[in-house]
Design a protein around this motif. Structure first.
Motif, PDB file in Angstrom:
ATOM      1  N   ASN A  56       0.366  -1.241   0.469  1.00  0.00           N
ATOM      2  CA  ASN A  56       0.023  -0.147  -0.117  1.00  0.00           C
ATOM      3  C   ASN A  56       0.893   1.237   0.163  1.00  0.00           C
ATOM      4  O   ASN A  56       0.564   2.179  -1.273  1.00  0.00           O
ATOM      5  CB  ASN A  56      -0.991  -0.359   1.474  1.00  0.00           C
ATOM      6  CG  ASN A  56      -2.528  -0.165   0.964  1.00  0.00           C
ATOM      7  OD1 ASN A  56      -2.949   0.315  -0.302  1.00  0.00           O
ATOM      8  ND2 ASN A  56      -3.160   0.297   2.023  1.00  0.00           N
ATOM      9  N   PRO A  77      -6.651   7.015   0.197  1.00  0.00           N
ATOM     10  CA  PRO A  77      -7.730   6.405   0.898  1.00  0.00           C
ATOM     11  C   PRO A  77      -8.581   7.101   1.651  1.00  0.00           C
ATOM     12  O   PRO A  77      -6.736   8.170   2.983  1.00  0.00           O
ATOM     13  CB  PRO A  77      -6.669   4.934   1.508  1.00  0.00           C
ATOM     14  CG  PRO A  77      -5.188   4.763   0.357  1.00  0.00           C
ATOM     15  CD  PRO A  77      -5.519   6.079   0.131  1.00  0.00           C
ATOM     16  N   ILE A 111      -9.932   0.972   3.836  1.00  0.00           N
ATOM     17  CA  ILE A 111      -8.999   0.887   2.010  1.00  0.00           C
ATOM     18  C   ILE A 111      -9.770   1.576   1.476  1.00  0.00           C
ATOM     19  O   ILE A 111      -8.693   1.628   0.461  1.00  0.00           O
ATOM     20  CB  ILE A 111      -8.019  -0.851   2.217  1.00  0.00           C
ATOM     21  CG1 ILE A 111     -10.101  -1.569   1.156  1.00  0.00           C
ATOM     22  CG2 ILE A 111      -7.855  -0.660   3.075  1.00  0.00           C
ATOM     23  CD1 ILE A 111      -9.186  -2.906   0.971  1.00  0.00           C
ATOM     24  N   SER A 135     -10.135   4.076  -1.312  1.00  0.00           N
ATOM     25  CA  SER A 135      -9.985   5.685  -1.775  1.00  0.00           C
ATOM     26  C   SER A 135     -11.078   6.112  -2.679  1.00  0.00           C
ATOM     27  O   SER A 135     -11.898   5.323  -3.469  1.00  0.00           O
ATOM     28  CB  SER A 135      -8.659   5.307  -2.359  1.00  0.00           C
ATOM     29  OG  SER A 135      -9.148   4.025  -3.682  1.00  0.00           O
ATOM     30  N   LYS A 157      -7.886  -0.951  -5.541  1.00  0.00           N
ATOM     31  CA  LYS A 157      -7.680  -0.425  -4.238  1.00  0.00           C
ATOM     32  C   LYS A 157      -6.595  -0.213  -4.035  1.00  0.00           C
ATOM     33  O   LYS A 157      -5.174  -0.824  -4.097  1.00  0.00           O
ATOM     34  CB  LYS A 157      -8.811  -0.421  -3.666  1.00  0.00           C
ATOM     35  CG  LYS A 157     -10.262  -0.543  -4.217  1.00  0.00           C
ATOM     36  CD  LYS A 157     -10.663  -1.115  -2.824  1.00  0.00           C
ATOM     37  CE  LYS A 157     -12.373  -1.108  -2.536  1.00  0.00           C
ATOM     38  NZ  LYS A 157     -13.287  -2.173  -2.253  1.00  0.00           N
TER      39      LYS A 157
END
Length: 173
Positions: A5, A46, A102, A104, A172
């Motif tokens: 991430n 996010p 999570i 966004s 995502k």
């Protein structure tokens, strides 16, 4: 060690800064509407990111942009303001059930109208701070209001286009 991430967010940060500096630097419509796609980094990140971290990254991104624009902190000030306001704006427009951690903000996951409702006011505030600091005046003039409004429309349109071209609906950040 960085999580995937974090790596994706860092790459997104670099790509939006590079796009702003090298592609959108001199993109102006009719001498009034400016395109500032670098704010997408703060807007597309996010929702559940640490607020202080978001403001620090916004400052860093604004400062790097200021180095290329030779604008002495104006972009950094506008980006930190947007990062600060974003939390309150998102809480204002969040439905009762909230969002996934999570998730966004995308037009595909939340709808195009919601996406515009989310992006446009924040772009408007970014441009207002940026052009006010640039002008050095306390009270905006008609020309500044015109620049702010048309630049926000131009930036919002560019961000919608970028989001639709480069982000898949299932992925995502």
């Amino acid at each position: 060690m960085m999580r995937p991430n974090s790596i994706a967010i860092f790459i997104m940060f670099l790509l939006f800064l590079a796009a702003q500096v090298f592609l959108f630097n001199n993109m102006v419509l009719f001498g009034t509407a400016f395109c500032f796609v670098y704010i997408a980094f703060i807007l597309f990140i996010p929702f559940k990111i640490n607020h202080i971290l978001l403001m620090a990254v916004a400052f860093a991104g604004g400062l790097v942009t200021d180095l290329f624009y030779d604008s002495m902190g104006m972009n950094a000030a506008a980006m930190v303001f947007v990062a600060f306001i974003r939390r309150y704006w998102v809480s204002f427009i969040t439905p009762r059930g909230g969002y996934e951690e999570i998730l966004s903000p995308t037009d595909r996951s939340l709808g195009l109208i919601w996406f515009i409702y989310y992006i446009f006011p924040l772009a408007l505030l970014h441009h207002l701070v940026l052009f006010q600091v640039e002008a050095g005046e306390i009270w905006p003039t008609w020309y500044i209001f015109k620049k702010v409004f048309f630049s926000a429309i131009f930036t919002t349109s560019a961000l919608i286009l970028i989001r639709n071209l480069f982000y898949s609906g299932s992925r995502k950040i």
